[in-house]
Motif scaffolding. Sequence first.
Motif, PDB file in Angstrom:
ATOM      1  N   ALA A 277      -3.250 -15.743 -10.318  1.00 50.60           N
ATOM      2  CA  ALA A 277      -4.362 -15.723  -9.862  1.00 50.60           C
ATOM      3  C   ALA A 277      -4.442 -15.405  -8.465  1.00 50.60           C
ATOM      4  O   ALA A 277      -5.375 -14.587  -7.990  1.00 50.60           O
ATOM      5  N   VAL A 278      -3.448 -15.907  -7.740  1.00 48.17           N
ATOM      6  CA  VAL A 278      -3.255 -15.404  -6.197  1.00 48.17           C
ATOM      7  C   VAL A 278      -3.473 -14.234  -6.014  1.00 48.17           C
ATOM      8  O   VAL A 278      -4.062 -13.621  -5.134  1.00 48.17           O
ATOM      9  N   ILE A 279      -2.753 -13.291  -6.844  1.00 48.77           N
ATOM     10  CA  ILE A 279      -2.463 -11.755  -6.719  1.00 48.77           C
ATOM     11  C   ILE A 279      -3.849 -10.953  -6.826  1.00 48.77           C
ATOM     12  O   ILE A 279      -4.028 -10.325  -6.214  1.00 48.77           O
ATOM     13  N   LEU A 280      -4.628 -11.545  -7.766  1.00 44.92           N
ATOM     14  CA  LEU A 280      -5.767 -10.827  -8.362  1.00 44.92           C
ATOM     15  C   LEU A 280      -6.904 -11.306  -7.473  1.00 44.92           C
ATOM     16  O   LEU A 280      -7.874 -10.631  -7.270  1.00 44.92           O
ATOM     17  N   ILE A 281      -7.006 -12.386  -7.030  1.00 46.54           N
ATOM     18  CA  ILE A 281      -8.057 -12.956  -5.975  1.00 46.54           C
ATOM     19  C   ILE A 281      -7.736 -12.127  -4.876  1.00 46.54           C
ATOM     20  O   ILE A 281      -8.838 -11.678  -4.077  1.00 46.54           O
ATOM     21  N   VAL A 282      -6.452 -11.962  -4.288  1.00 45.32           N
ATOM     22  CA  VAL A 282      -6.321 -10.975  -3.160  1.00 45.32           C
ATOM     23  C   VAL A 282      -6.836  -9.534  -3.473  1.00 45.32           C
ATOM     24  O   VAL A 282      -7.410  -8.947  -2.710  1.00 45.32           O
ATOM     25  N   VAL A 283      -6.771  -9.195  -4.537  1.00 41.82           N
ATOM     26  CA  VAL A 283      -6.756  -7.772  -5.018  1.00 41.82           C
ATOM     27  C   VAL A 283      -8.635  -7.631  -5.120  1.00 41.82           C
ATOM     28  O   VAL A 283      -9.105  -6.631  -4.472  1.00 41.82           O
ATOM     29  N   ALA A 284      -8.973  -8.535  -5.557  1.00 45.90           N
ATOM     30  CA  ALA A 284     -10.457  -8.655  -5.728  1.00 45.90           C
ATOM     31  C   ALA A 284     -11.137  -8.786  -4.452  1.00 45.90           C
ATOM     32  O   ALA A 284     -12.089  -7.934  -3.806  1.00 45.90           O
ATOM     33  N   LEU A 285     -10.901  -9.469  -3.630  1.00 39.00           N
ATOM     34  CA  LEU A 285     -11.426  -9.562  -2.201  1.00 39.00           C
ATOM     35  C   LEU A 285     -11.193  -8.676  -1.041  1.00 39.00           C
ATOM     36  O   LEU A 285     -11.966  -8.200  -0.413  1.00 39.00           O
ATOM     37  N   ALA A 286     -10.041  -7.899  -1.196  1.00 34.73           N
ATOM     38  CA  ALA A 286      -9.561  -6.852  -0.719  1.00 34.73           C
ATOM     39  C   ALA A 286     -10.445  -5.628  -0.987  1.00 34.73           C
ATOM     40  O   ALA A 286     -10.619  -4.722  -0.185  1.00 34.73           O
ATOM     41  N   SER A 287     -11.199  -5.575  -2.134  1.00 40.60           N
ATOM     42  CA  SER A 287     -12.010  -4.636  -2.596  1.00 40.60           C
ATOM     43  C   SER A 287     -13.074  -4.649  -1.776  1.00 40.60           C
ATOM     44  O   SER A 287     -13.662  -3.469  -1.404  1.00 40.60           O
ATOM     45  N   VAL A 288     -13.669  -5.758  -1.284  1.00 36.99           N
ATOM     46  CA  VAL A 288     -14.655  -5.998  -0.430  1.00 36.99           C
ATOM     47  C   VAL A 288     -14.512  -5.122   1.046  1.00 36.99           C
ATOM     48  O   VAL A 288     -15.201  -4.563   1.716  1.00 36.99           O
ATOM     49  N   PHE A 289     -13.248  -5.540   1.628  1.00 40.89           N
ATOM     50  CA  PHE A 289     -12.886  -4.997   2.859  1.00 40.89           C
ATOM     51  C   PHE A 289     -12.556  -3.583   2.753  1.00 40.89           C
ATOM     52  O   PHE A 289     -13.045  -3.026   3.625  1.00 40.89           O
TER      53      PHE A 289
END
Length: 428
Positions: A277-289
């Motif tokens: 969950a931590v990894i995929l949350i980072v991936v998801a929010l990094a997509s906004v960046f």
Amino acid sequence: MIGSILFLAFLVLLFGGVPIGVSLGLAGALAILLADQSILAMPTNVYAGIAKYPLIAIPMFVLVGSVFDRTGVALRLVRFATAIVGAGRGALASVSVLVAMVIGGISGSGPATSAAVGQVVTRSMSQDGYPRPFIAATVGAAAATDILIPPSIAFIIYAVLVPGVSVPAIFMAGMFPGILAGLAIIVAVVALSWINDFGGKARQEERLEVWRTFKEAFWGLLAPVVILGGMRIGAFTPTEAAVMAVFYGLFVGFVIYRSLTLRDVYEMLVEAGEISAVILIVVALASVFAWSTSTLGIVQPVANWIVGLGLGEYGTLALLVVALVFVGMFLDGISIFLILLPVLIPIAHAFQWDLTWFGVILTMKIAIGQFTPPMAVNLMVSCRIAGVSMESTIPWVVWMILAMLVALALVVAFPAIALWLPRTMGVM
């Protein structure tokens, strides 16, 4: 101007203690608002960032790492490697590196590998005459090979983000560089052990039999063969390979070693779920960046500026080595790829570098940063287990960093080290 605010906001949040995923998402949202873009771009990009089939492999590979950690595979591998290498100066240090390479090829997680191997070898190495700072440095450096030897979560992220690079191709491309990096670390630890007379101090109460210890370690040694061999013969995709690896690990734990219980399975599922969950949350929010940097037109000017410095192909690579090793001290490989790949890929296109080879050397640079003080992730874990400060490892870890840089230089000078295997196996 908005581009500067974007990166400045991210750095302020990051150094303010805000989790990296949240920092990326908030900085991207701020840039979207300042650019008068629709804030609805944020949920769209969050979903699009993780709605990719190869990413399903991540929770499975995280889970398989937990499974093999609890089955006692690391201990059996240590006993087998010790039986082969024997006793003497540098022998047990070499064993710890070899075991870390195998465990890393199963778990794909540097900190997890550092913890698993450190817990098994620290006591025995200490009894054999190795100082604890040297033990921590050896384990931390060896665990860095995990993101090079497949399966690698960092490689999966790279293949998802970079068009034209497949997961099987970069998995195969990382194999020989990963082995080369491990061998370079072994050369360094053996040389240091001989010069400083480390190892060979403990009495051997019984001579370990190679055949007996091989039979005990066989199922652990077979795991990378199952994962990579199945992909090679086309039995399953990398994502399906991750699922098969989980079932294989559970089979070994319940049927072969009989070291797992249903309570262990529950705890492993919870642990793997939290980490994934931590990894995929980072991936998801990094997509906004990443969307913000692309939409605002920040990426290409930065890439053009770096190319326009006039350093040439190898000068630019040297600049990237310094930059990524430094960034790797603070961030993990996944986060670095998510943040910097939009800038790095145009540079690779400008010099017409092969993107699979480029991904491997980027990962090697990040791996070096993961055991480079003062903020090395892998080294933090091994130091905690060994009970020493990170500062005390510097006299030893600096030589392992130099050894890894030599391995990196060879892959840069001879791209075939990375590209021969995937080309021969027909995956690129």
